[in-house]
Motif scaffolding. Structure first.
Motif, PDB file in Angstrom:
ATOM      1  N   ASP A  64      41.896  33.207  53.720  1.00 52.08           N
ATOM      2  CA  ASP A  64      41.932  32.993  55.174  1.00 52.08           C
ATOM      3  C   ASP A  64      40.963  33.783  55.755  1.00 52.08           C
ATOM      4  OD1 ASP A  64      44.432  31.526  54.950  1.00 52.08           O
ATOM      5  OD2 ASP A  64      45.386  33.173  55.616  1.00 52.08           O
ATOM      6  N   ALA A  65      41.149  35.378  55.186  1.00 53.65           N
ATOM      7  CA  ALA A  65      39.713  35.822  55.346  1.00 53.65           C
ATOM      8  C   ALA A  65      38.247  35.470  55.753  1.00 53.65           C
ATOM      9  CB  ALA A  65      39.221  37.712  54.749  1.00 53.65           C
ATOM     10  N   LEU A  66      37.679  34.621  54.600  1.00 52.89           N
ATOM     11  CA  LEU A  66      36.633  33.922  54.749  1.00 52.89           C
ATOM     12  C   LEU A  66      36.311  32.651  54.959  1.00 52.89           C
ATOM     13  CD1 LEU A  66      35.965  34.643  50.411  1.00 52.89           C
ATOM     14  CD2 LEU A  66      34.353  36.212  52.554  1.00 52.89           C
ATOM     15  N   GLN A  67      37.729  32.467  55.570  1.00 55.63           N
ATOM     16  CA  GLN A  67      37.403  31.449  56.695  1.00 55.63           C
ATOM     17  C   GLN A  67      37.192  31.877  57.814  1.00 55.63           C
ATOM     18  OE1 GLN A  67      38.092  27.987  57.022  1.00 55.63           O
ATOM     19  NE2 GLN A  67      38.665  27.936  54.851  1.00 55.63           N
ATOM     20  N   LEU A  68      37.515  33.494  58.193  1.00 56.44           N
ATOM     21  CA  LEU A  68      37.270  33.808  59.956  1.00 56.44           C
ATOM     22  C   LEU A  68      35.946  34.100  59.622  1.00 56.44           C
ATOM     23  CD1 LEU A  68      40.637  35.911  60.149  1.00 56.44           C
ATOM     24  CD2 LEU A  68      39.528  33.587  61.417  1.00 56.44           C
ATOM     25  N   ALA A  69      35.451  34.667  58.659  1.00 54.05           N
ATOM     26  CA  ALA A  69      33.731  35.354  58.456  1.00 54.05           C
ATOM     27  C   ALA A  69      33.245  34.912  57.723  1.00 54.05           C
ATOM     28  CB  ALA A  69      34.126  36.970  58.448  1.00 54.05           C
ATOM     29  N   PRO A  70      32.778  33.443  56.906  1.00 61.94           N
ATOM     30  CA  PRO A  70      32.307  32.357  55.739  1.00 61.94           C
ATOM     31  C   PRO A  70      31.108  33.672  55.360  1.00 61.94           C
ATOM     32  CG  PRO A  70      32.168  31.300  57.317  1.00 61.94           C
ATOM     33  CD  PRO A  70      32.702  32.472  57.934  1.00 61.94           C
ATOM     34  N   SER A  71      30.580  34.206  56.071  1.00 61.40           N
ATOM     35  CA  SER A  71      29.333  35.366  55.118  1.00 61.40           C
ATOM     36  C   SER A  71      30.266  36.513  54.516  1.00 61.40           C
ATOM     37  CB  SER A  71      28.149  35.173  55.833  1.00 61.40           C
ATOM     38  OG  SER A  71      28.151  33.842  56.491  1.00 61.40           O
ATOM     39  N   SER A  72      31.065  36.912  54.682  1.00 65.08           N
ATOM     40  CA  SER A  72      31.210  38.742  55.070  1.00 65.08           C
ATOM     41  C   SER A  72      31.180  39.096  53.332  1.00 65.08           C
ATOM     42  CB  SER A  72      32.950  39.043  54.972  1.00 65.08           C
ATOM     43  OG  SER A  72      33.578  40.230  54.573  1.00 65.08           O
ATOM     44  N   VAL A  73      29.703  39.842  52.762  1.00 63.93           N
ATOM     45  CA  VAL A  73      29.074  40.001  51.733  1.00 63.93           C
ATOM     46  C   VAL A  73      31.082  40.475  50.969  1.00 63.93           C
ATOM     47  CG1 VAL A  73      28.531  41.049  50.274  1.00 63.93           C
ATOM     48  CG2 VAL A  73      27.590  40.496  52.610  1.00 63.93           C
ATOM     49  N   GLU A  74      31.305  41.676  52.186  1.00 63.72           N
ATOM     50  CA  GLU A  74      32.833  41.868  51.022  1.00 63.72           C
ATOM     51  C   GLU A  74      33.736  41.387  50.731  1.00 63.72           C
ATOM     52  OE1 GLU A  74      31.355  43.781  54.282  1.00 63.72           O
ATOM     53  OE2 GLU A  74      29.820  44.782  52.591  1.00 63.72           O
ATOM     54  N   GLY A  75      34.042  40.568  51.506  1.00 66.50           N
ATOM     55  CA  GLY A  75      35.196  39.360  51.257  1.00 66.50           C
ATOM     56  C   GLY A  75      34.729  38.627  50.315  1.00 66.50           C
ATOM     57  N   LEU A  76      33.556  38.426  49.593  1.00 67.34           N
ATOM     58  CA  LEU A  76      32.906  37.845  48.520  1.00 67.34           C
ATOM     59  C   LEU A  76      33.066  37.889  47.587  1.00 67.34           C
ATOM     60  CD1 LEU A  76      30.407  35.486  50.539  1.00 67.34           C
ATOM     61  CD2 LEU A  76      31.948  34.437  50.328  1.00 67.34           C
ATOM     62  N   CYS A  77      32.820  39.311  47.332  1.00 64.94           N
ATOM     63  CA  CYS A  77      32.070  40.117  46.317  1.00 64.94           C
ATOM     64  C   CYS A  77      33.945  40.446  46.311  1.00 64.94           C
ATOM     65  CB  CYS A  77      32.002  42.006  46.382  1.00 64.94           C
ATOM     66  SG  CYS A  77      31.242  42.084  45.122  1.00 64.94           S
ATOM     67  N   SER A  78      34.573  40.691  46.959  1.00 60.98           N
ATOM     68  CA  SER A  78      36.222  41.310  46.549  1.00 60.98           C
ATOM     69  C   SER A  78      37.093  40.018  46.491  1.00 60.98           C
ATOM     70  CB  SER A  78      37.092  41.621  47.763  1.00 60.98           C
ATOM     71  OG  SER A  78      36.302  42.999  48.400  1.00 60.98           O
ATOM     72  N   TYR A  79      36.985  38.416  46.359  1.00 59.80           N
ATOM     73  CA  TYR A  79      37.662  37.432  45.898  1.00 59.80           C
ATOM     74  C   TYR A  79      37.211  37.624  44.933  1.00 59.80           C
ATOM     75  CZ  TYR A  79      39.456  33.304  46.451  1.00 59.80           C
ATOM     76  OH  TYR A  79      40.192  31.750  46.400  1.00 59.80           O
ATOM     77  N   ALA A  80      35.739  37.861  44.770  1.00 61.74           N
ATOM     78  CA  ALA A  80      35.377  36.758  43.322  1.00 61.74           C
ATOM     79  C   ALA A  80      35.828  38.335  42.266  1.00 61.74           C
ATOM     80  CB  ALA A  80      33.139  37.336  43.421  1.00 61.74           C
ATOM     81  N   ASN A  81      35.729  39.487  42.644  1.00 62.72           N
ATOM     82  CA  ASN A  81      36.885  40.222  41.780  1.00 62.72           C
ATOM     83  C   ASN A  81      37.821  39.382  41.419  1.00 62.72           C
ATOM     84  OD1 ASN A  81      34.363  42.038  41.469  1.00 62.72           O
ATOM     85  ND2 ASN A  81      35.310  43.152  43.280  1.00 62.72           N
ATOM     86  N   LEU A  82      38.484  39.631  41.968  1.00 63.75           N
ATOM     87  CA  LEU A  82      39.883  38.583  42.056  1.00 63.75           C
ATOM     88  C   LEU A  82      40.140  37.804  40.771  1.00 63.75           C
ATOM     89  CD1 LEU A  82      43.253  38.816  42.025  1.00 63.75           C
ATOM     90  CD2 LEU A  82      42.593  37.225  44.619  1.00 63.75           C
ATOM     91  N   LYS A  83      38.873  37.012  41.322  1.00 59.70           N
ATOM     92  CA  LYS A  83      38.731  35.659  40.453  1.00 59.70           C
ATOM     93  C   LYS A  83      38.056  36.017  39.144  1.00 59.70           C
ATOM     94  CE  LYS A  83      38.472  31.914  43.171  1.00 59.70           C
ATOM     95  NZ  LYS A  83      39.097  30.744  42.762  1.00 59.70           N
ATOM     96  N   ARG A  84      37.502  37.495  39.266  1.00 64.37           N
ATOM     97  CA  ARG A  84      36.849  37.225  37.715  1.00 64.37           C
ATOM     98  C   ARG A  84      38.428  38.000  37.110  1.00 64.37           C
ATOM     99  NH1 ARG A  84      35.865  42.707  36.143  1.00 64.37           N
ATOM    100  NH2 ARG A  84      36.343  42.970  37.918  1.00 64.37           N
TER     101      ARG A  84
END
Length: 137
Positions: A64-84
């Motif tokens: 949901d957060a990345l829908q609102l801010a698809p280029s958010s570096v913090e959002g992308l990195c945090s979600y990537a950490n969860l995926k890891r």
């Protein structure tokens, strides 16, 4: 074959104290010990189900957060950490790449990306990410 009424007390204690309390209540009864083992397994299963539900909820929040801010570096990195953490390395890699597209010299992204490839055994590639991370800070 029911769990003793003291089970809530056992659940609230640390594992070692809980086991000692239960064994004392069971009075060495082997049937009670078998029921305790089943009870312990049920508690563990409930814990993992709750943990998985929390992780699924976290994933939905990141999406949901990345829908609102698809280029958010913090959002992308945090979600990537969860995926890891979930061992979805290809999903994490895609998110780290997107984060680096948005901010190529972001030390946090580079370091975490390096950690992920390091965990996968690619130490040479990880070292490259670590070096880039150190240079960017």
């Amino acid at each position: 074959d029911a769990i003793p009424e003291a089970a809530p007390m056992v659940l609230g204690a640390d594992p070692e104290t809980g086991e000692m309390q239960f064994r004392a209540l069971a009075g060495g009864d082997s049937k009670a010990g078998e029921r305790y083992d089943e009870f312990e397994e049920e508690v563990a299963q409930e814990y993992y189900q709750a943990k998985n539900a929390d992780l699924r909820f976290a994933q939905s929040l990141f999406k949901d957060a990345l829908q609102l801010a698809p280029s958010s570096v913090e959002g992308l990195c945090s979600y990537a950490n969860l995926k890891r953490i979930l061992r979805d390395f290809s999903g994490a890699e895609e998110l780290y790449r997107r984060a680096l597209e948005a901010s190529p010299d972001h030390a946090g992204v580079l370091g975490r990306y390096g950690l992920m490839v390091h965990l996968q055994g690619d130490t040479e590639r990880a070292a490259n990410f670590y070096r880039r991370s150190l240079k960017s800070d």
